[in-house]
Design a protein around this motif. Structure first.
Motif, mmCIF file in Angstrom:
data_model
loop_
_atom_site.group_PDB
_atom_site.id
_atom_site.type_symbol
_atom_site.label_atom_id
_atom_site.label_comp_id
_atom_site.label_asym_id
_atom_site.label_seq_id
_atom_site.Cartn_x
_atom_site.Cartn_y
_atom_site.Cartn_z
ATOM 1 N N THR A 1 5.903 -2.901 -10.180
ATOM 2 C CA THR A 1 4.845 -2.026 -9.719
ATOM 3 C C THR A 1 4.571 -0.975 -10.783
ATOM 4 O O THR A 1 5.226 -0.935 -11.816
ATOM 5 N N THR A 2 3.610 -0.116 -10.492
ATOM 6 C CA THR A 2 3.254 0.906 -11.464
ATOM 7 C C THR A 2 4.422 1.860 -11.744
ATOM 8 O O THR A 2 4.493 2.433 -12.805
ATOM 9 N N ASP A 3 5.339 2.023 -10.790
ATOM 10 C CA ASP A 3 6.464 2.926 -11.074
ATOM 11 C C ASP A 3 7.690 2.149 -11.570
ATOM 12 O O ASP A 3 8.783 2.681 -11.647
ATOM 13 N N GLY A 4 7.484 0.873 -11.919
ATOM 14 C CA GLY A 4 8.552 0.106 -12.547
ATOM 15 C C GLY A 4 9.608 -0.413 -11.588
ATOM 16 O O GLY A 4 10.627 -0.933 -12.016
ATOM 17 N N VAL A 5 9.386 -0.324 -10.293
ATOM 18 C CA VAL A 5 10.381 -0.779 -9.322
ATOM 19 C C VAL A 5 9.938 -2.135 -8.781
ATOM 20 O O VAL A 5 8.778 -2.315 -8.429
ATOM 21 N N ARG A 6 10.877 -3.098 -8.726
ATOM 22 C CA ARG A 6 10.514 -4.406 -8.179
ATOM 23 C C ARG A 6 10.439 -4.289 -6.656
ATOM 24 O O ARG A 6 11.352 -3.772 -6.027
ATOM 25 N N ARG A 7 9.343 -4.767 -6.084
ATOM 26 C CA ARG A 7 9.170 -4.661 -4.634
ATOM 27 C C ARG A 7 9.840 -5.836 -3.925
ATOM 28 O O ARG A 7 9.689 -6.971 -4.338
ATOM 29 N N SER A 8 10.537 -5.512 -2.853
ATOM 30 C CA SER A 8 11.266 -6.596 -2.193
ATOM 31 C C SER A 8 10.356 -7.366 -1.244
ATOM 32 O O SER A 8 9.399 -6.825 -0.698
ATOM 33 N N PRO A 9 10.684 -8.655 -1.046
ATOM 34 C CA PRO A 9 9.871 -9.491 -0.160
ATOM 35 C C PRO A 9 10.167 -9.186 1.306
ATOM 36 O O PRO A 9 11.158 -8.532 1.627
ATOM 37 N N LEU A 10 9.317 -9.687 2.178
ATOM 38 C CA LEU A 10 9.591 -9.600 3.607
ATOM 39 C C LEU A 10 10.839 -10.418 3.929
ATOM 40 O O LEU A 10 11.100 -11.446 3.284
ATOM 41 N N ASP A 11 11.602 -9.978 4.906
ATOM 42 C CA ASP A 11 12.839 -10.649 5.307
ATOM 43 C C ASP A 11 12.503 -11.681 6.396
ATOM 44 O O ASP A 11 12.422 -11.343 7.583
ATOM 45 N N GLU A 12 12.312 -12.923 5.963
ATOM 46 C CA GLU A 12 11.869 -13.966 6.908
ATOM 47 C C GLU A 12 12.907 -14.251 7.982
ATOM 48 O O GLU A 12 12.561 -14.518 9.128
ATOM 49 N N ASP A 13 14.208 -14.192 7.620
ATOM 50 C CA ASP A 13 15.261 -14.470 8.614
ATOM 51 C C ASP A 13 15.206 -13.450 9.733
ATOM 52 O O ASP A 13 15.320 -13.781 10.918
ATOM 53 N N ARG A 14 15.029 -12.191 9.345
ATOM 54 C CA ARG A 14 14.978 -11.116 10.361
ATOM 55 C C ARG A 14 13.758 -11.300 11.268
ATOM 56 O O ARG A 14 13.846 -11.125 12.473
ATOM 57 N N LEU A 15 12.631 -11.671 10.672
ATOM 58 C CA LEU A 15 11.414 -11.879 11.475
ATOM 59 C C LEU A 15 11.598 -13.053 12.438
ATOM 60 O O LEU A 15 11.180 -12.993 13.594
ATOM 61 N N THR A 16 12.261 -14.111 11.965
ATOM 62 C CA THR A 16 12.482 -15.296 12.804
ATOM 63 C C THR A 16 13.431 -14.970 13.955
ATOM 64 O O THR A 16 13.264 -15.428 15.075
ATOM 65 N N ARG A 17 14.445 -14.155 13.651
ATOM 66 C CA ARG A 17 15.445 -13.803 14.675
ATOM 67 C C ARG A 17 14.881 -12.820 15.694
ATOM 68 O O ARG A 17 15.045 -12.988 16.890
ATOM 69 N N LEU A 18 14.175 -11.773 15.201
ATOM 70 C CA LEU A 18 13.793 -10.673 16.098
ATOM 71 C C LEU A 18 12.402 -10.835 16.707
ATOM 72 O O LEU A 18 12.114 -10.255 17.754
ATOM 73 N N GLY A 19 11.534 -11.637 16.071
ATOM 74 C CA GLY A 19 10.181 -11.815 16.602
ATOM 75 C C GLY A 19 10.151 -12.272 18.055
ATOM 76 O O GLY A 19 9.551 -11.614 18.911
ATOM 77 N N PRO A 20 10.840 -13.397 18.379
ATOM 78 C CA PRO A 20 10.778 -13.918 19.751
ATOM 79 C C PRO A 20 11.382 -12.965 20.789
ATOM 80 O O PRO A 20 11.118 -13.100 21.980
ATOM 81 N N ALA A 21 12.178 -11.993 20.338
ATOM 82 C CA ALA A 21 12.743 -11.022 21.288
ATOM 83 C C ALA A 21 11.660 -10.052 21.771
ATOM 84 O O ALA A 21 11.789 -9.429 22.824
ATOM 85 N N LEU A 22 10.580 -9.919 21.008
ATOM 86 C CA LEU A 22 9.500 -9.001 21.408
ATOM 87 C C LEU A 22 8.692 -9.600 22.545
ATOM 88 O O LEU A 22 8.295 -8.924 23.483
ATOM 89 N N VAL A 23 8.399 -10.896 22.417
ATOM 90 C CA VAL A 23 7.708 -11.623 23.481
ATOM 91 C C VAL A 23 8.005 -13.110 23.229
ATOM 92 O O VAL A 23 7.971 -13.563 22.081
ATOM 93 N N PRO A 24 8.339 -13.859 24.297
ATOM 94 C CA PRO A 24 8.668 -15.266 24.075
ATOM 95 C C PRO A 24 7.511 -15.981 23.382
ATOM 96 O O PRO A 24 6.356 -15.760 23.721
ATOM 97 N N GLY A 25 7.830 -16.785 22.397
ATOM 98 C CA GLY A 25 6.791 -17.561 21.711
ATOM 99 C C GLY A 25 6.286 -16.898 20.450
ATOM 100 O O GLY A 25 5.576 -17.534 19.667
#
Ligand code: BTN
Length: 274
Positions: free
Chosen positions: A2-26
């Motif tokens: 990035t412009t400040d020289g810091v590498r930006r981290s990606p989205l955490d797909e495992d966390r989204l897969t684990r916690l997403g369905p807990a918000l609403v089934p499906g």
């Protein structure tokens, strides 16, 4: 980098897969490395039969769609650009509330996370810093006809990690600029999805009382009510006056010397600070 020289981290797909369905089934989140528009991708998925709460998020949106035929592009990993598929069963007359509901849900999540956020009618989310209010999130809801009936593609673009020099316009900001630290994009995405699930499910299932509660809650978080505004209406006419309330159908009621007019579409500008 990035412009400040810091590498930006990606989205955490495992966390989204684990916690997403807990918000609403499906609820299922699909992460795309790069795409032109998540609304366009999700529209195709909707036509192919994707279920409600299918979510498509991209790390890099290159030709996003904005309101009033504008575009919405963001540098890789600097934003949350995502779309959520909803299949509302409320009467068609209530659909115009969906964009407002989404703006309210995003605002609620940001306020819970410590930001001084508010909605500019109909659904731009602003953050106040000192005397200034700057846009941090844009929302575009598109109705799609599918073999399973009409659906809504709810597109949300939130500036998260952008530095000042990456902002598209001077009147924009990002969560990182507002807070002075880099937020965790995965955590913010889960927070936004949580408030969206809560607001939508309540509205869908709660009938007239829930619709009225949404109108009250939206109005409370709407920084346009009480302000002097100028509305550029679709036919080219301009209306200027005080925004006095949001009516039952989600329109902004503006008081002018000629009386009250309800604005349902168009661009609204705050012409005087609160
Ligand atoms: C606006 O003009 O304020 C609305 C911008 C909406 C942008 C979002 S980003 C994710 C989703 N996909 C799109 O193509 N547009 C929306």
């Amino acid at each position: 980098m990035t412009t400040d020289g810091v590498r930006r981290s990606p989205l955490d797909e495992d966390r989204l897969t684990r916690l997403g369905p807990a918000l609403v089934p499906g609820l299922r989140v699909e992460v795309l490395e790069e795409t032109a528009s998540t609304n366009a991708v999700l529209t195709e998925r909707a036509k192919a039969g994707a279920p409600e709460w299918t979510v498509v998020v991209t790390e890099h949106q290159t030709r996003g769609r904005g309101r009033l035929d504008r575009t919405w592009e963001t540098p890789a990993r600097s934003a949350l650009t995502f779309s959520v598929l909803l299949r509302p069963t409320v009467p068609a007359a209530r659909w115009p509330w969906l964009p407002l509901l989404t703006g309210y849900a995003v605002t609620k999540a940001l306020v819970a996370d410590g930001y001084a956020a508010g909605v500019k009618w109909p659904n731009d989310v602003l953050i106040r810093t000192g005397e200034q209010e700057r846009k941090v999130c844009g929302i575009l809801v598109e109705r799609v006809e599918t073999p399973d009936g009409p659906a809504a593609v709810v597109g949300i673009g939130l500036n998260v990690a952008m530095a000042t020099e990456e902002l598209p316009v001077e009147t924009a900001t990002s969560l990182a600029i507002a807070k002075g630290t880099q937020p965790d994009r995965t955590g913010v995405l889960l927070l936004l999805l949580g408030t969206l699930v809560e607001a939508y499910e309540t509205w869908q299932l709660g009938g007239d009382p829930a619709a009225e509660r949404l109108r009250a809650s939206y109005s409370e978080s709407c920084v346009t009510v009480g302000r002097r505004v100028r509305a550029d209406l679709p036919g080219g006419a301009v209306l200027e006056g005080e925004a006095v309330r949001v009516d039952e159908t989600g329109r902004l009621v503006v008081r002018t010397p000629d009386g009250e007019s309800a604005v349902g579409a168009g661009d609204v500008v705050h012409v005087r600070a609160r």
